[in-house]
Write a protein that holds these residues in place. Sequence first.
Motif, mmCIF file in Angstrom:
data_model
loop_
_atom_site.group_PDB
_atom_site.id
_atom_site.type_symbol
_atom_site.label_atom_id
_atom_site.label_comp_id
_atom_site.label_asym_id
_atom_site.label_seq_id
_atom_site.Cartn_x
_atom_site.Cartn_y
_atom_site.Cartn_z
ATOM 1 N N TRP A 241 17.190 -35.645 -45.477
ATOM 2 C CA TRP A 241 17.235 -36.494 -47.050
ATOM 3 C C TRP A 241 17.298 -38.154 -46.414
ATOM 4 O O TRP A 241 17.933 -38.716 -46.460
ATOM 5 C CB TRP A 241 18.815 -35.903 -47.107
ATOM 6 C CG TRP A 241 18.823 -36.090 -48.731
ATOM 7 C CD1 TRP A 241 18.498 -37.950 -48.918
ATOM 8 C CD2 TRP A 241 19.193 -35.365 -49.936
ATOM 9 N NE1 TRP A 241 18.841 -37.946 -50.438
ATOM 10 C CE2 TRP A 241 19.120 -36.583 -50.493
ATOM 11 C CE3 TRP A 241 18.896 -34.368 -50.435
ATOM 12 C CZ2 TRP A 241 18.802 -36.132 -52.436
ATOM 13 C CZ3 TRP A 241 19.551 -33.854 -51.545
ATOM 14 C CH2 TRP A 241 19.516 -34.633 -52.389
ATOM 15 N N LYS B 71 15.292 -41.027 -49.094
ATOM 16 C CA LYS B 71 14.820 -41.313 -50.185
ATOM 17 C C LYS B 71 13.405 -41.509 -50.635
ATOM 18 O O LYS B 71 12.941 -40.994 -51.069
ATOM 19 C CB LYS B 71 15.564 -42.140 -51.556
ATOM 20 C CG LYS B 71 14.841 -42.948 -52.386
ATOM 21 C CD LYS B 71 14.995 -43.645 -53.537
ATOM 22 C CE LYS B 71 14.488 -44.493 -54.563
ATOM 23 N NZ LYS B 71 15.010 -45.658 -55.167
ATOM 24 N N PHE C 68 11.002 -38.524 -50.700
ATOM 25 C CA PHE C 68 10.930 -37.569 -51.709
ATOM 26 C C PHE C 68 10.313 -38.319 -52.849
ATOM 27 O O PHE C 68 9.683 -38.129 -53.920
ATOM 28 C CB PHE C 68 12.078 -37.827 -52.668
ATOM 29 C CG PHE C 68 13.449 -37.002 -52.391
ATOM 30 C CD1 PHE C 68 13.247 -35.800 -52.525
ATOM 31 C CD2 PHE C 68 14.523 -37.303 -51.014
ATOM 32 C CE1 PHE C 68 14.283 -34.411 -51.962
ATOM 33 C CE2 PHE C 68 15.481 -36.967 -50.578
ATOM 34 C CZ PHE C 68 15.178 -35.177 -50.918
ATOM 35 N N ARG D 71 6.758 -36.012 -52.511
ATOM 36 C CA ARG D 71 6.922 -34.128 -53.317
ATOM 37 C C ARG D 71 8.256 -34.063 -52.477
ATOM 38 O O ARG D 71 9.080 -35.014 -52.113
ATOM 39 C CB ARG D 71 6.213 -33.637 -52.169
ATOM 40 C CG ARG D 71 6.105 -33.655 -50.668
ATOM 41 C CD ARG D 71 5.467 -33.686 -49.674
ATOM 42 N NE ARG D 71 5.190 -33.329 -48.326
ATOM 43 C CZ ARG D 71 5.784 -32.858 -47.743
ATOM 44 N NH1 ARG D 71 6.994 -31.347 -47.871
ATOM 45 N NH2 ARG D 71 6.176 -32.974 -46.296
ATOM 46 N N ASN D 72 8.843 -32.915 -52.796
ATOM 47 C CA ASN D 72 9.840 -32.167 -53.310
ATOM 48 C C ASN D 72 10.024 -31.642 -51.330
ATOM 49 O O ASN D 72 9.210 -31.414 -50.638
ATOM 50 C CB ASN D 72 10.429 -31.077 -53.867
ATOM 51 C CG ASN D 72 11.782 -30.596 -53.654
ATOM 52 O OD1 ASN D 72 12.906 -31.576 -53.324
ATOM 53 N ND2 ASN D 72 12.201 -29.262 -54.221
ATOM 54 N N ILE D 73 11.412 -32.443 -51.113
ATOM 55 C CA ILE D 73 11.139 -32.371 -49.547
ATOM 56 C C ILE D 73 12.397 -30.605 -49.216
ATOM 57 O O ILE D 73 12.359 -30.131 -47.892
ATOM 58 C CB ILE D 73 11.307 -33.224 -48.589
ATOM 59 C CG1 ILE D 73 12.624 -34.416 -49.140
ATOM 60 C CG2 ILE D 73 10.128 -34.196 -48.719
ATOM 61 C CD1 ILE D 73 12.908 -35.014 -47.816
ATOM 62 N N TRP E 19 10.335 -26.924 -61.175
ATOM 63 C CA TRP E 19 10.452 -28.110 -60.084
ATOM 64 C C TRP E 19 11.912 -28.724 -60.499
ATOM 65 O O TRP E 19 12.453 -29.851 -60.239
ATOM 66 C CB TRP E 19 9.211 -29.851 -61.014
ATOM 67 C CG TRP E 19 8.703 -28.829 -59.408
ATOM 68 C CD1 TRP E 19 7.967 -27.801 -58.555
ATOM 69 C CD2 TRP E 19 7.325 -30.308 -59.289
ATOM 70 N NE1 TRP E 19 6.955 -27.638 -57.999
ATOM 71 C CE2 TRP E 19 6.357 -29.084 -58.455
ATOM 72 C CE3 TRP E 19 7.054 -30.700 -59.742
ATOM 73 C CZ2 TRP E 19 5.756 -29.763 -57.965
ATOM 74 C CZ3 TRP E 19 6.212 -31.407 -59.329
ATOM 75 C CH2 TRP E 19 5.295 -31.021 -58.151
ATOM 76 N N TYR F 170 14.080 -30.155 -58.011
ATOM 77 C CA TYR F 170 12.958 -31.969 -56.861
ATOM 78 C C TYR F 170 13.581 -32.874 -58.360
ATOM 79 O O TYR F 170 14.261 -33.550 -58.395
ATOM 80 C CB TYR F 170 11.454 -31.635 -57.490
ATOM 81 C CG TYR F 170 10.905 -32.781 -57.135
ATOM 82 C CD1 TYR F 170 11.448 -33.809 -56.176
ATOM 83 C CD2 TYR F 170 9.415 -33.107 -57.445
ATOM 84 C CE1 TYR F 170 10.896 -34.994 -55.941
ATOM 85 C CE2 TYR F 170 8.979 -34.233 -56.519
ATOM 86 C CZ TYR F 170 9.067 -35.299 -55.752
ATOM 87 O OH TYR F 170 8.483 -35.933 -55.249
ATOM 88 N N TRP G 188 17.318 -33.144 -57.190
ATOM 89 C CA TRP G 188 17.573 -34.135 -56.412
ATOM 90 C C TRP G 188 17.172 -35.410 -56.503
ATOM 91 O O TRP G 188 18.357 -36.448 -55.860
ATOM 92 C CB TRP G 188 16.635 -34.321 -55.197
ATOM 93 C CG TRP G 188 16.768 -32.263 -54.494
ATOM 94 C CD1 TRP G 188 15.611 -31.692 -54.168
ATOM 95 C CD2 TRP G 188 17.911 -31.286 -54.362
ATOM 96 N NE1 TRP G 188 16.096 -30.485 -54.094
ATOM 97 C CE2 TRP G 188 17.558 -30.020 -53.584
ATOM 98 C CE3 TRP G 188 19.020 -31.418 -54.928
ATOM 99 C CZ2 TRP G 188 18.171 -29.462 -53.813
ATOM 100 C CZ3 TRP G 188 20.400 -30.547 -54.773
ATOM 101 C CH2 TRP G 188 19.609 -29.670 -54.243
ATOM 102 N N CYS G 189 16.337 -36.416 -57.982
ATOM 103 C CA CYS G 189 15.792 -37.386 -58.155
ATOM 104 C C CYS G 189 17.560 -37.687 -59.091
ATOM 105 O O CYS G 189 17.741 -39.044 -58.385
ATOM 106 C CB CYS G 189 15.314 -37.368 -58.745
ATOM 107 S SG CYS G 189 13.311 -36.935 -57.862
ATOM 108 N N LEU H 297 8.707 -42.887 -58.469
ATOM 109 C CA LEU H 297 8.566 -41.663 -57.885
ATOM 110 C C LEU H 297 6.402 -42.376 -57.433
ATOM 111 O O LEU H 297 6.463 -42.756 -58.326
ATOM 112 C CB LEU H 297 8.725 -40.275 -57.799
ATOM 113 C CG LEU H 297 9.498 -39.656 -58.275
ATOM 114 C CD1 LEU H 297 9.862 -37.957 -58.908
ATOM 115 C CD2 LEU H 297 9.941 -40.015 -57.034
#
Length: 957
Positions: free
Chosen positions: A850, A852, A855, A858-860, A885, A888, A891-892, A941
Amino acid sequence: MNASSHRDAPLILVVGMHRSGTSLLGSILQRLGIAMPGELISGDQHNPTGYYERSDITALQEELLIALGHWWPSASGVFALPSDWLDLPVSQKASRQLHQWLKKDLNHQNHAWAIKDPRTSLLLPLWQQVAADLNIPLRIVLSVRDPAEVMVSLLQRDSTTAGMTAWRSQQLWWHHNRQLLIDAAKADLPVLTINYSDWFVAHKAHRQLETLTRFCAEEHPSAQAVSLAAACIKTEHRRSRSHRRHLPMAIHPDVASFYRRLTRLSPKQPSKHQKLLSWLTKPGKSLPQQHQPGAWFDVDHYRKQVPGLPQWINPFHHYCLIGWRRQRSPHPLFEANHYRHTCHQQGIAVKGAPLIHFLKVGLEQGLPPSSLADSKWSLSHPHRRQLLQAARLEGLHPWGCAALALHEYKLSGAMPQLRHWQKHGLTSGELTRIWTMPASLLSTAKALLTPTTAIQSLAELHVIGCNPNSWQTHAWLAHLPLPTPFKLANNLHNHLAAPPLGLVLGSIPTGSMSINLQALAQLSCVWNNLPTNEDLLWRLGVNSQLINTEKLGQHWLQQDDDARQVNLQLGLPSAKSLAKPGTILCLGNGGAAWQQAPNPLIWWLPGFDQLTIESEEQARILAAWLNDCQQQGLQLVRIDPSPKERVVEGWRAIGNTQLFQSPLSPGELLEELTWRKQGAPKPCQLTTYAPSFSSLYGQESTCEAKAAVCVSLYNYEKTIIRALESVLQQSLKEIELIVVDDHSSDQGPNKVKQWLEQHANRFVRTQLVRHHQNAGLAAARNSAFNLARANWCFVLDADNSLQASAVEACLNVATAASAEIAVVHPLVMRRENNDDGTTHTELLAGGLSWQKSMFLERNIVDAMALVRRVAWNKVGGYTHIPGGWEDYDFWCKLIEAGYGGVICPQQLAVYYSHSNSMLSKHTHQQLRAISRQLQERHPWLQLALARGLNEATDHTP
């Protein structure tokens, strides 16, 4: 003695440049028995033994030269007397006086007699006139001394009294000797040349005495006379010899050549006299011209190379005399070896100092003074030529202004910079600095631009950023104001005679490719296709014009036989045969989705990238076909344009072509085209529902749960039990199990209830609830988190499963983590069943930890992770994203709230890939709409598919 005897006695005129040994010659003649009548000027510090000049005649000639405005040591003394000077009253008066004195002296002479005065060198016609009237035969004895010694002697004696200079002394030496020889030849007078230097070499002195006696007295000298004459020669009186390196000025090459020729004269070889006279009377030989180096000689630069050079020595004269032989540089911009090499390649011999040759020959013929110079460019513009003559870097190379501007106009920094550019090109950082610096710093560059001219009917194409064998080049050519007819000469035998046409396509190249820009600076017809290029190009010396895409030279892409050649050479159908309302022509391979779901509204050319283009004409034909397709109303779509297409932007030249990058399904393409036609509206506001629900099953014990497993269920009756069984096998005992059914239409909820009734006692607490309406994945997860009581919740979808130690291992990591950690995510394996019955397994998302930055694009992190429930609550839970998503996005939101996550480096979860998954059925079918939605919500993003109208237009693959 009768009158006839007097008239037969020759008068010897001893002449030569001042300080050339005429006094020594006079004393020798006297010892040889040659009479020197009249009162002679006595000696002084400059001539200790006497001058052997008649005071009256010396005064007469001095006054005459002054009266004529040509006093011999003055600046005007280097020029010839007026052509009618003998007829002037002052000259007539002097003639009468001289006539009177000579007539009186003549009566006392039985043998040869002599009068010595260097001024006679300039006034010989006066003597010839008077002698002819008195019937006196004249003979000339010319004393010649090394001009370097004469220069030193004159400066020592006359620099203060007459303002003598080193250069004037050389001009005077030239003028006195040249004028004497020319006037003597006109009067047909015999001339004997005596070399002053030979007096100080014994055998040469003896031979010179014999020659002198025979010439003057027509007899051999006696031994006594020779002995007396030799006694006059004293080496201590030769006081003006200096080593060449210490001379105040280098001797002019013409002066040095004249001296050598004089010393080789002999009464026995009259042909040498004639050759010398021919050489002296050539045009331009009336007076040697001093080289004026101007700006091309940098005194400070030169003195740094010769630190011991005395201040009284002129550095330029030192360079001309000795400096160039020792490879001393006259100017930072002048490279002698490079200049010599260039001259040698052109069959030009460089004699003497290279800088002098450059000033006399090189500048006129356009020979480069250094490797930095582009002479063809410099000489093709009057302002550049002026700067070249002024030794300015701006006039040597089209990038000179930019190099100077980057280094505060210091030559010491600009020169190595320009040299580096010539070899390696410009970096992107350097181009940016040049582009962003104030235009005022580069005003000179704009003044040096080559004036633009119209395109000719036959042109040789020079392309930067592309090549003539690319359809993109011809697509852009079609927008130029081409004449009719127009033809490219690149493949013709006479292409060298065709005027060049420059074309800059795409961004300015960097590195070695940017070196080609130098050649464009010489062209008067250059076009470019980007507005941002125009300002940068003129800063690099290229005068370009912006291509107007609104105008199209139709004839270039609409030639008579194009449709037939498209069939024959490219194997493509005519554009007219494809045209029908609403038809789309898709160019490029869109992937497997295109093979599985053909659409009658879409023409598909998957092999577009494999088209072979082998000539300029084939490239033009392909551009013509694409242009025709667009003209026929076909909607052109390009999938995955090549890096070169993105840079050159050839599709912009074709017009109305929509660019996409894969993955892209036919269905999503149609939706995206509709979205673009609607003006690319922004994503709508999102609403996440919190639907009411009913409890289908519930059980709890008195124990406290350490973690919850939250399962969302929607129409997954076939896989839900597998998911629950994986929870049942967890090594952690204190688990609560929360299952939220999002209003499934299958038997999934019933199966869960039945399963819970059998296994509920395994868990600390269980809950099964059913939404009263379908609200989406985010709502189901939020309901599960709301129902949970544990501090940490493990998210599990109904079609996936966990390894037995998943929850415990992640919880151990979570317990040891800081309070800012909201997520612990394990390694997730992706498992897919192949058609042949085998199973393929691979790591999902690469197993990245993890951060920043990870990300951005894309979503990891998969949704199957352990989440701190307090953090979930703080950020408002999951948000409903149409199409998927949600994880995703979640997480953001955590990242923006200051939370982080850590990886649990074990394979603890399995993601099952299948055609009925949400990812396959919904997310992959609307990736662009979802990407735009997330990009709007999280501006930091950098999602490639969120670029909308700018998709696939970046300059990277």
